[in-house]
Design a protein around this motif. Structure first.
Motif, short mmCIF file in Angstrom:
data_model
loop_
_atom_site.label_atom_id
_atom_site.label_comp_id
_atom_site.label_asym_id
_atom_site.label_seq_id
_atom_site.Cartn_x
_atom_site.Cartn_y
_atom_site.Cartn_z
N SER A 1 -28.67 -23.06 0.86
CA SER A 1 -29.25 -22.50 -0.37
C SER A 1 -30.24 -21.36 -0.11
O SER A 1 -30.73 -20.76 -1.06
N THR A 2 -30.55 -21.06 1.15
CA THR A 2 -31.59 -20.06 1.43
C THR A 2 -31.32 -18.69 0.81
O THR A 2 -32.28 -18.03 0.38
N PRO A 3 -30.07 -18.20 0.74
CA PRO A 3 -29.88 -16.89 0.11
C PRO A 3 -30.33 -16.84 -1.36
O PRO A 3 -30.61 -15.76 -1.88
N LEU A 4 -30.45 -18.00 -1.99
CA LEU A 4 -30.82 -18.04 -3.41
C LEU A 4 -32.33 -17.93 -3.62
O LEU A 4 -32.77 -17.47 -4.68
N TRP A 5 -33.12 -18.35 -2.62
CA TRP A 5 -34.57 -18.39 -2.86
C TRP A 5 -35.43 -17.76 -1.77
O TRP A 5 -36.61 -17.53 -1.98
N ILE A 6 -34.84 -17.43 -0.62
CA ILE A 6 -35.69 -16.99 0.49
C ILE A 6 -36.37 -15.65 0.22
O ILE A 6 -37.51 -15.42 0.61
N ALA A 7 -35.68 -14.75 -0.49
CA ALA A 7 -36.31 -13.46 -0.82
C ALA A 7 -37.47 -13.67 -1.79
O ALA A 7 -38.51 -13.00 -1.69
N GLY A 8 -37.32 -14.60 -2.73
CA GLY A 8 -38.39 -14.89 -3.67
C GLY A 8 -39.61 -15.49 -3.01
O GLY A 8 -40.73 -15.38 -3.52
N ALA A 9 -39.40 -16.12 -1.83
CA ALA A 9 -40.53 -16.69 -1.08
C ALA A 9 -41.21 -15.67 -0.18
O ALA A 9 -42.11 -16.01 0.57
N GLY A 10 -40.76 -14.41 -0.26
CA GLY A 10 -41.36 -13.35 0.55
C GLY A 10 -40.83 -13.29 1.97
O GLY A 10 -41.41 -12.64 2.83
N GLN B 1 -33.41 -13.02 4.91
CA GLN B 1 -32.28 -13.88 5.24
C GLN B 1 -32.10 -14.07 6.74
O GLN B 1 -31.75 -15.16 7.21
N TYR B 2 -32.37 -13.03 7.52
CA TYR B 2 -32.19 -13.16 8.96
C TYR B 2 -33.09 -14.24 9.55
O TYR B 2 -32.74 -14.88 10.54
N LEU B 3 -34.24 -14.48 8.92
CA LEU B 3 -35.16 -15.51 9.42
C LEU B 3 -34.50 -16.88 9.37
O LEU B 3 -34.64 -17.68 10.31
N ALA B 4 -33.76 -17.17 8.30
CA ALA B 4 -33.07 -18.46 8.20
C ALA B 4 -32.02 -18.59 9.29
O ALA B 4 -31.82 -19.68 9.86
N LEU B 5 -31.33 -17.49 9.60
CA LEU B 5 -30.34 -17.50 10.67
C LEU B 5 -31.00 -17.78 12.02
O LEU B 5 -30.51 -18.59 12.81
N GLU B 6 -32.13 -17.14 12.27
CA GLU B 6 -32.82 -17.34 13.54
C GLU B 6 -33.34 -18.77 13.66
O GLU B 6 -33.25 -19.38 14.73
N ILE B 7 -33.88 -19.31 12.58
CA ILE B 7 -34.36 -20.69 12.60
C ILE B 7 -33.22 -21.64 12.94
O ILE B 7 -33.36 -22.56 13.77
N MET B 8 -32.05 -21.41 12.34
CA MET B 8 -30.90 -22.29 12.58
C MET B 8 -30.44 -22.22 14.03
O MET B 8 -30.10 -23.23 14.64
N ALA C 1 -5.69 -15.05 7.58
CA ALA C 1 -6.77 -14.24 7.02
C ALA C 1 -7.77 -13.90 8.11
O ALA C 1 -7.83 -14.55 9.16
N SER C 2 -8.55 -12.86 7.85
CA SER C 2 -9.61 -12.43 8.77
C SER C 2 -10.87 -12.19 7.96
O SER C 2 -10.89 -11.38 7.04
N LEU C 3 -11.94 -12.93 8.30
CA LEU C 3 -13.19 -12.85 7.54
C LEU C 3 -14.21 -12.03 8.32
O LEU C 3 -14.60 -12.42 9.43
N PRO C 4 -14.68 -10.91 7.78
CA PRO C 4 -15.66 -10.09 8.51
C PRO C 4 -17.04 -10.76 8.52
O PRO C 4 -17.40 -11.49 7.60
N LEU C 5 -17.79 -10.51 9.59
CA LEU C 5 -19.12 -11.09 9.74
C LEU C 5 -20.17 -9.99 9.92
O LEU C 5 -21.22 -10.23 10.53
N LYS C 6 -19.94 -8.82 9.39
CA LYS C 6 -20.86 -7.70 9.61
C LYS C 6 -22.19 -7.89 8.90
O LYS C 6 -23.23 -7.46 9.39
N SER C 7 -22.19 -8.52 7.75
CA SER C 7 -23.44 -8.72 7.01
C SER C 7 -24.17 -9.94 7.54
O SER C 7 -23.56 -10.89 8.06
N ASN C 8 -25.49 -9.95 7.39
CA ASN C 8 -26.30 -11.10 7.83
C ASN C 8 -25.91 -12.36 7.08
O ASN C 8 -25.91 -13.46 7.64
N GLU C 9 -25.57 -12.22 5.80
CA GLU C 9 -25.24 -13.39 4.99
C GLU C 9 -23.93 -14.02 5.44
O GLU C 9 -23.81 -15.25 5.56
#
Length: 342
Positions: free
Chosen positions: A24-33, A36-43, A159-167
């Protein structure tokens, strides 16, 4: 309080909660200041810490050079992509295999040791790998690192799913994270995990019972190195580079601090808490002061001195106190009519 593996659910509630929060982080992480990359790094660091805790928390084996296998996974992913085959599944599997094989070779030399001698040997081998990464310019790029690592698409046949975006990369890594953590959970609560826990409690007694202690310690180190390599490969995708700093001694110390402050010695899930706490402290405290690591270190010292079981240990103690309080209160006494008349 000791961590004792037992019968375990295939999908434990803490895993489901962690995955749900991360999902759910993409839905609220920006609102928390935050970003998105931070959630990826934490994981990614959560996965690294859980793999490391297979050694420290489950088997009681202190490795202080484990950042080397994280870095080996990152370099292996990039080198396989550049020089062998630019395929995501092949490169990920190769990174895990290379880190596990090198961890297995190191394990051959250190698994007959224990305590401080074991820890010092892990530092020595970790520094060897770090030195090679720094000096082997033609392969690793030296201090500049290995650059231009691409975020390869997920090939699914039809199918081929691109991963270029952080999300997009985040959701792919979340799927890998969930599967790996579920497998680690089952491993720790399997007969293999129980033997590792017996070695942690008393290595000599485990040997007298008949277990091949050297073999179990070697397997634990190899598996832990493989998980570290997987986390390193995900980090290389996120950073689109690999560099020697991730293999340094202080980076190895970070994962130890994450496990201890989270409570990995008493809980499988402690490293998740510790990794999130460390990365958030780094970013939030780092926004106010360059000496954020000093303040984090002071918190770490206080916690280790007064509550060595970490955050997970505090949570377990609180639940135990609540259970004792409920038991002592008991049901309300029943007063009969005769007792009232008397």
């Amino acid at each position: 309080m000791q961590f004792t593996p037992g019968r375990a659910s295939p999908l434990p509630a803490p895993l489901l909660i962690t995955v749900a929060v991360l999902f759910s982080t993409p839905l609220w992480i920006a609102g928390a200041g935050l970003y998105q990359y931070l959630a990826l790094e934490i994981m990614i660091w959560m996965l690294f810490a859980l793999g490391y805790n297979l050694l420290l928390g489950t088997a009681g084996l202190p490795s202080f050079g484990h950042g080397a296998y994280f870095g080996i996974g990152a370099y292996a992913f990039g080198l396989l992509q550049h020089r062998v085959w630019a395929n995501l599944w092949f490169d990920l599997a190769g990174a895990v295999l290379v880190a596990a094989v090198l961890g297995a070779l190191v394990g051959l030399f250190i698994s007959h040791r224990r305590g401080i001698y074991y820890a010092l040997l892990t530092i020595a081998f970790g520094q060897v790998f770090w030195f090679v990464a720094n000096k082997w310019h033609t392969v690793t790029g030296g201090e500049d690192g290995l650059l231009n690592i691409k975020r390869l698409p997920v090939e699914l046949g039809v199918a081929s799913l691109p991963l270029k975006s952080n999300e997009a990369l985040f959701y792919f890594c979340l799927a890998v994270f969930a599967v790996t953590v579920a497998l680690l959970w089952r491993l720790v609560h399997s007969p293999f995990g129980r033997v590792l826990n017996a070695i942690k409690q008393n290595e000599t007694r485990a040997a007298f019972v008949g277990y091949n202690v050297w073999l179990y310690k070697w397997l634990a180190f190899t598996l832990s190195a493989g998980v570290a390599g997987l986390a390193g490969a995900m980090f290389a995708m996120a950073q689109q580079s690999a560099y020697p700093n991730v293999m340094s001694l202080h980076n190895s110390g970070f994962v130890v601090m994450m496990v201890l402050i989270g409570g990995g010695l008493v809980s499988f899930w402690g490293p998740l808490i510790g990794a999130a706490f460390f990365i958030l402290a780094r970013d939030l405290l780092g926004a106010y002061t360059e000496t954020w690591l000093l303040w984090y270190g002071l918190v770490f010292m206080v916690l280790v001195l007064y509550k060595p079981e970490g955050v997970a240990g505090m949570w377990q103690d609180w639940r135990a106190r609540r259970a004792r309080a409920a038991a002592t209160q008991g049901p309300a006494p029943v007063i009969t009519i005769q007792e009232k008349e008397a």
